[in-house]
Design a protein around this motif. Structure first.
Motif, mmCIF file in Angstrom:
data_model
loop_
_atom_site.group_PDB
_atom_site.id
_atom_site.type_symbol
_atom_site.label_atom_id
_atom_site.label_comp_id
_atom_site.label_asym_id
_atom_site.label_seq_id
_atom_site.Cartn_x
_atom_site.Cartn_y
_atom_site.Cartn_z
ATOM 1 N N LEU A 77 0.839 -1.204 0.000
ATOM 2 C CA LEU A 77 0.000 0.000 0.000
ATOM 3 C C LEU A 77 0.872 1.250 0.000
ATOM 4 O O LEU A 77 0.567 2.232 -0.678
ATOM 5 C CB LEU A 77 -0.923 -0.003 1.226
ATOM 6 N N GLN A 79 3.754 1.555 -1.343
ATOM 7 C CA GLN A 79 4.249 1.721 -2.708
ATOM 8 C C GLN A 79 3.212 2.438 -3.564
ATOM 9 O O GLN A 79 3.530 3.369 -4.293
ATOM 10 C CB GLN A 79 4.477 0.349 -3.351
ATOM 11 N N HIS A 80 1.954 1.960 -3.450
ATOM 12 C CA HIS A 80 0.893 2.558 -4.261
ATOM 13 C C HIS A 80 0.648 4.008 -3.867
ATOM 14 O O HIS A 80 0.429 4.859 -4.721
ATOM 15 C CB HIS A 80 -0.398 1.754 -4.117
ATOM 16 N N LEU A 81 0.715 4.266 -2.568
ATOM 17 C CA LEU A 81 0.509 5.636 -2.100
ATOM 18 C C LEU A 81 1.645 6.535 -2.571
ATOM 19 O O LEU A 81 1.428 7.661 -3.007
ATOM 20 C CB LEU A 81 0.425 5.656 -0.566
ATOM 21 N N HIS A 82 2.846 6.010 -2.491
ATOM 22 C CA HIS A 82 4.031 6.790 -2.870
ATOM 23 C C HIS A 82 3.932 7.235 -4.329
ATOM 24 O O HIS A 82 4.292 8.363 -4.669
ATOM 25 C CB HIS A 82 5.290 5.939 -2.659
ATOM 26 N N ALA A 83 3.451 6.325 -5.166
ATOM 27 C CA ALA A 83 3.476 6.612 -6.598
ATOM 28 C C ALA A 83 2.104 7.049 -7.129
ATOM 29 O O ALA A 83 1.908 7.103 -8.329
ATOM 30 C CB ALA A 83 3.954 5.384 -7.351
ATOM 31 N N PHE A 84 1.170 7.340 -6.227
ATOM 32 C CA PHE A 84 -0.175 7.726 -6.657
ATOM 33 C C PHE A 84 -0.095 8.877 -7.653
ATOM 34 O O PHE A 84 0.628 9.834 -7.397
ATOM 35 C CB PHE A 84 -1.012 8.135 -5.425
ATOM 36 N N PRO A 85 -0.783 8.905 -8.759
ATOM 37 C CA PRO A 85 -1.704 7.908 -9.298
ATOM 38 C C PRO A 85 -1.059 6.945 -10.316
ATOM 39 O O PRO A 85 -1.759 6.212 -10.973
ATOM 40 C CB PRO A 85 -2.746 8.784 -9.993
ATOM 41 N N TRP A 86 0.272 6.975 -10.428
ATOM 42 C CA TRP A 86 0.925 6.153 -11.458
ATOM 43 C C TRP A 86 0.876 4.671 -11.145
ATOM 44 O O TRP A 86 1.201 3.830 -11.978
ATOM 45 C CB TRP A 86 2.395 6.586 -11.660
ATOM 46 N N SER A 87 0.506 4.350 -9.922
ATOM 47 C CA SER A 87 0.491 2.938 -9.534
ATOM 48 C C SER A 87 -0.869 2.282 -9.775
ATOM 49 O O SER A 87 -1.088 1.143 -9.382
ATOM 50 C CB SER A 87 0.848 2.825 -8.047
ATOM 51 N N PHE A 88 -1.778 3.009 -10.425
ATOM 52 C CA PHE A 88 -3.147 2.504 -10.579
ATOM 53 C C PHE A 88 -3.196 1.124 -11.245
ATOM 54 O O PHE A 88 -3.864 0.217 -10.772
ATOM 55 C CB PHE A 88 -3.998 3.514 -11.359
ATOM 56 N N PHE A 91 -1.973 -1.539 -9.030
ATOM 57 C CA PHE A 91 -2.937 -1.691 -7.938
ATOM 58 C C PHE A 91 -4.076 -2.609 -8.378
ATOM 59 O O PHE A 91 -4.435 -3.555 -7.676
ATOM 60 C CB PHE A 91 -3.469 -0.304 -7.543
ATOM 61 N N LEU A 92 -4.589 -2.333 -9.570
ATOM 62 C CA LEU A 92 -5.682 -3.166 -10.108
ATOM 63 C C LEU A 92 -5.231 -4.612 -10.298
ATOM 64 O O LEU A 92 -5.982 -5.545 -10.083
ATOM 65 C CB LEU A 92 -6.149 -2.615 -11.454
#
Ligand SMILES: [Fe+2]
Lengths: 580, 93
Positions: A77, A79-88, A91-92
């Motif tokens: 999480l 990682q996803h937060l760090h790179a938001f929104p490029w980690s979309f 994440f999916l």
């Protein structure tokens, strides 16, 4: 007391069973499901472990899992937060399996195994450390674990003393030596978590002079290494923390071109990049060990985590001679973490004395002579049965000496990625064309990858150079050694382009049959060594059962297959191929 | 001729169509489930994670430490006080 260790849901799922402190069974799930690096819940491996001791789950006192899933989820999480929104996108891709499977590991264990006892979660690097130290021959040792990533940790060091493990310092994600190597593996056009061996093999063809290899200097821009071996990666060169594509545009620019396509020709540039990746890895590992040696004053060291599979680097460690003694288990990667989880519970949590070290890797399934004979008869295979071992080994040694490629299936399967003489393909090390022949007929792997020599222990240092006595982990092909100069021309099939070999020392006490076979080969050829490569075809896991071996034999141009005391010739069985 | 015969005859004729129909339905169901999953995950991503990352950015909190510290002499970090009780190993965190 029985303790079951489980590792799964990342890569190389496995199970291991500990009985009163002794590992009695361990196997990777891939060997049963025939899917390479299978990460699924290791139901087959667990069943095998339990059946091997004639017990059920009700006999287990504890089950140990090789990581703390919520810590790993937290890292994901972050990682996803760090790179938001490029980690979309990632994440999916990653969330469904986390929500359905990975976070429900307790339920999976309870439901699939019908187990109601205690489940203990051992932090990933602690499991690596336990797997390396608690089954090592040392009472006290410095411990280093390096892998891609566990929960948060990517690199750690500490001290093991009797039953206690104290990890002192760590490096957290995203800074990872393992993932740096994997990124370059992907850049060079090989599969991540599988092609790292290829990069290691390729590195010998690249420029090994740090002053002349321009990629070494360039790659140093992407990593800041301190004198104590700690490091941070410049994450602008990497994108594995938010994307499924590994090399970033910036890294491609740094290395002077796009990533190599799988079918693209390998050029000198690629070889130099592989060499640079290898040198950077060695730099970091050496500095960590140096720091550890001065700060702990231990005379022994144990290595764990996937990076400890880098036998070229391990060979350099030996040469450096920092520690008097070194131990690397047969499965230092995630498949051995199930062993670590079980051992940690028994020794470190419950405080039981350590009883024995892991001196061989033959912990997988074995098959009775009767069952094998039944299978051969059922499949109407023409075979010859040998009445005694001497007759068998003499005959097989002659076949190998006459340049036949021989599938050798004996006893219990090996744990870990290397075939150590029970699920091996054997060939004549003296034939200069054997590498090409093997690749052409059986293995279909890249021509730049070397084949390993299996040598009788007493003769190993006669053929290969080492400043100190060979450590016991040489039995697991953990180190690459330079061959003695005078022998280099004599055993060309088992030496790499730089004259080195990933040596396996074979001891009579742990594998008498294989040892005798090599001795028989020596009687004919004058050399107490054989070419030993894993019994599988490229892209498939090591064979596990006699029927796997038969299938592999039928699909390839292996000349002879030996299962237990039975010899099966290709020519005698050619006409039956379509019926089997 | 019993009615059953006509029924099975018709069924035999339509079997292929039925199978294709069922497969299509099954695929649509999977696609629909996948779509629903993606929509729900998308909502979660952009609402929960979006908000959290926004707050974190305002508070200047970093989720991953990606700094390169040329002047420092080490990157090693200590492990926080390790709880080694049996209970701590029963936890998934
Ligand atoms: Fe690992």
């Amino acid at each position: 007391m029985y303790i079951l260790g489980i590792s799964c849901y990342f890569h190389d799922a496995s199970a291991a069973l500990l009985k009163d402190g002794v590992i009695v069974a361990a196997a990777e799930e891939e060997r049963f499901t025939r899917k390479k690096h299978d990460a699924s819940f290791p139901m087959h491996a667990i069943n095998y472990c339990l059946q091997s001791q004639n017990i059920t789950v009700h006999d287990l006192t504890y089950i140990g899992f090789y990581e703390k899933p919520l810590l790993k989820f937290e890292r994901l999480l972050s990682q996803h937060l760090h790179a938001f929104p490029w980690s979309f996108k990632t994440f999916l891709q990653s969330m469904p399996s986390w929500l359905h499977e990975k976070l429900n590991i307790t339920r999976a264990i309870r439901k699939q195994l019908k187990y109601s006892g205690d489940i203990l979660f051992i932090e990933h690097h602690l499991a690596h450390a336990a797997s390396a130290f608690l089954l090592s021959p040392f009472k006290k040792a410095a411990i280093v674990t390096i892998d891609g990533v566990g929960s948060w940790t990517t690199t750690s060091y500490g001290i093991g003393n009797e039953t206690k493990i104290h990890l002192m310092k760590v490096l957290p994600f995203p800074h990872s030596l393992g993932l740096l190597y994997s990124t370059l593996t992907a850049y060079l056009g090989f599969d991540v978590n599988d092609g790292e061996y290829k990069v290691m093999g390729l590195s010998a063809y690249g420029l090994s002079d740090k002053n002349k290899n321009i990629f070494y200097e360039k790659l140093k821009n992407a990593i800041d290494i301190k004198d104590d071996g700690s490091y941070h990666l410049d994450m602008s060169y990497f994108q594995y923390h938010y994307s499924d594509r590994m090399p970033s545009q910036k890294l491609c620019k740094l290395l002077g071109g796009p990533a190599r396509n799988t079918d693209e020709r390998i050029t000198q540039r690629h070889k130099d990049i592989a060499a640079a990746a290898q040198m950077i890895t060695e730099d970091v590992v050496m500095k960590i060990l140096h720091h550890l040696h001065t700060s702990t004053e231990c005379e022994a060291v144990v290595l764990g985590g996937g990076v400890a599979l880098n036998s070229v680097c391990n060979g350099k460690i030996l040469k450096k001679n920092l520690f008097k003694k070194i131990w690397i288990p047969p499965a230092p990667g995630d498949s051995g973490a199930s062993i670590g989880a079980a051992a940690y519970i028994y020794h470190s949590i419950l405080g039981h004395r350590r009883v024995s070290s892991l001196r061989h890797a033959f912990l997988g399934p074995g098959y009775s002579r009767k069952a094998i004979k039944n299978l051969l008869e059922k499949q109407r295979i023409t075979f010859r049965e040998f009445k005694n071992v001497r007759e068998l080994v003499n005959h097989v040694a002659t076949l190998i000496y006459k340049d036949n490629v021989v599938g050798w299936f004996q006893g219990r399967m090996e744990i870990g990625p290397r075939a150590l003489g029970n699920r091996s393909i054997l060939a004549n090390p003296c034939n200069p064309h054997m590498k090409t022949l093997l690749n052409h007929r059986v293995k279909h792997r890249e021509s730049f990858r070397p084949f390993a020599p299996a040598v009788c222990m007493e003769d190993a240092s006669h053929y290969f150079h080492s400043d100190s006595p060979l450590p016991p982990s040489t039995d697991f092909m953990a180190f690459v050694y330079p061959a003695q100069k005078k022998w280099r021309g004599k055993i060309p099939a088992v030496l790499h382009v730089d004259g080195s070999g990933r040596l396996q020392s074979v001891r009579r006490e742990y594998n008498p049959l294989f040892y005798n076979l090599i001795r028989s080969f020596e009687n004919i050829s004058g050399f107490p060594l054989l070419l030993n490569t894993s019994f599988n075809v490229s892209g498939e896991p090591l064979v596990c059962s006699p029927s796997d071996a038969l299938q592999c034999f039928q699909r390839t141009k292996i000349d002879y297959l030996i299962i237990d005391r039975f010899l099966i010739g290709k020519k005698d069985n050619l006409y039956k191929r379509k019926h089997v | 001729m019993p009615f059953r015969y006509y029924f099975y005859y018709a069924l035999g004729k339509c079997k292929k169509t039925l199978i294709i129909g069922f497969q299509l339905f099954h695929k649509m169901r999977i696609a629909f489930a996948f779509l629903m999953n993606s929509i729900l995950l998308g909502i979660a991503y952009f609402s929960v994670l979006g908000l959290t990352s926004l707050i974190a950015r305002i508070a200047q909190k970093k989720f991953l430490d990606t700094r390169i510290l040329k002047d420092n002499h080490t990157y090693w970090t200590n492990i926080e006080l390790q709880d080694k009780s049996l209970e701590s190993f029963q936890r998934m965190f």
